[in-house]
Design a protein around this motif. Structure first.
Motif, PDB file in Angstrom:
ATOM      1  N   LYS A  57     -10.614 -10.106 -12.529  1.00 27.47           N
ATOM      2  CA  LYS A  57      -9.766 -10.222 -13.724  1.00 27.47           C
ATOM      3  C   LYS A  57      -9.555  -8.846 -14.378  1.00 27.47           C
ATOM      4  O   LYS A  57      -8.504  -8.571 -14.933  1.00 27.47           O
ATOM      5  CB  LYS A  57     -10.383 -11.203 -14.715  1.00 27.47           C
ATOM      6  N   THR A  58     -10.541  -7.990 -14.306  1.00 30.99           N
ATOM      7  CA  THR A  58     -10.423  -6.635 -14.847  1.00 30.99           C
ATOM      8  C   THR A  58      -9.236  -5.907 -14.224  1.00 30.99           C
ATOM      9  O   THR A  58      -8.496  -5.208 -14.910  1.00 30.99           O
ATOM     10  CB  THR A  58     -11.711  -5.837 -14.547  1.00 30.99           C
ATOM     11  N   GLY A 101      -2.713  -4.358 -14.549  1.00 29.06           N
ATOM     12  CA  GLY A 101      -1.319  -4.552 -14.162  1.00 29.06           C
ATOM     13  C   GLY A 101      -1.109  -5.065 -12.753  1.00 29.06           C
ATOM     14  O   GLY A 101       0.033  -5.195 -12.316  1.00 29.06           O
ATOM     15  N   PHE A 102      -2.181  -5.334 -12.027  1.00 28.33           N
ATOM     16  CA  PHE A 102      -2.025  -5.875 -10.680  1.00 28.33           C
ATOM     17  C   PHE A 102      -1.859  -7.385 -10.768  1.00 28.33           C
ATOM     18  O   PHE A 102      -2.566  -8.056 -11.515  1.00 28.33           O
ATOM     19  CB  PHE A 102      -3.238  -5.516  -9.817  1.00 28.33           C
ATOM     20  N   ALA A 136      -6.543  -2.468  -4.860  1.00 24.55           N
ATOM     21  CA  ALA A 136      -6.958  -1.672  -6.026  1.00 24.55           C
ATOM     22  C   ALA A 136      -8.466  -1.771  -6.221  1.00 24.55           C
ATOM     23  O   ALA A 136      -9.133  -0.769  -6.497  1.00 24.55           O
ATOM     24  CB  ALA A 136      -6.229  -2.139  -7.274  1.00 24.55           C
ATOM     25  N   TYR A 137      -9.002  -2.971  -6.073  1.00 19.52           N
ATOM     26  CA  TYR A 137     -10.457  -3.168  -6.217  1.00 19.52           C
ATOM     27  C   TYR A 137     -11.203  -2.265  -5.231  1.00 19.52           C
ATOM     28  O   TYR A 137     -12.117  -1.536  -5.611  1.00 19.52           O
ATOM     29  CB  TYR A 137     -10.822  -4.638  -5.997  1.00 19.52           C
ATOM     30  N   PHE A 138     -10.803  -2.310  -3.961  1.00 16.38           N
ATOM     31  CA  PHE A 138     -11.493  -1.511  -2.946  1.00 16.38           C
ATOM     32  C   PHE A 138     -11.275  -0.017  -3.156  1.00 16.38           C
ATOM     33  O   PHE A 138     -12.181   0.786  -2.917  1.00 16.38           O
ATOM     34  CB  PHE A 138     -11.094  -1.948  -1.538  1.00 16.38           C
TER      35      PHE A 138
END
Length: 146
Positions: A19-20, A25-26, A36-38
């Protein structure tokens, strides 16, 4: 990547953590979100070694400065048993002693114990109470240069 695979990854990483990245904006349930997380995990991994070196240098510097000071004033006593500690730092010290005894036995060294104290313990050692003259075990004005 199928939507099912994407949802499985999101659920295994955990929805609150993902959720962060949605807040950045993703879009929800999107491959870019996982990418983006990775990517951020990869970037943050580069900070591990410098932070680890900082922690090791901080703890060893504090220990190396306090050991001779306390040995000189209170022979036979260890500085970590004399300084004022917060309740959390006391718990951390007791836990480190237990872990160190389990690893090394009763004849563990100070270095063995020092290496098992968490970063929070060392951060607390920088607290203002350790330079307060009302505290009989204050020390920073004596060892700051070290």
């Amino acid at each position: 990547m199928s939507e099912e695979e994407l949802l499985r990854i999101i659920n295994n990483i955990s929805k609150p953590r993902i959720k962060t990245y949605e807040g950045l904006g993703f879009p929800e349930k999107d491959v870019d979100l996982i990418s983006a997380y990775f990517a951020i995990q990869e970037i943050s991994s580069h900070f591990f070694v410098p932070l680890q070196v900082l922690e090791i240098c901080l703890r060893n510097s504090i220990n190396n400065a306090l050991t001779p000071l306390f040995e000189g004033k209170w022979p036979g006593n260890k500085w970590y048993n004399l300084v004022q500690l917060s309740d959390e730092s006391k718990k951390t010290l007791l836990s480190a002693k237990k872990i160190t005894k389990a690893k090394c036995g009763e004849a563990y060294t100070d270095d063995d114990l020092i290496s098992n104290l968490m970063l929070g313990f060392w951060v607390y050692m920088l607290d203002s109470q350790h330079r307060n003259n009302q505290n009989p075990y204050h020390f920073w004005q004596y060892v700051l240069d070290d």
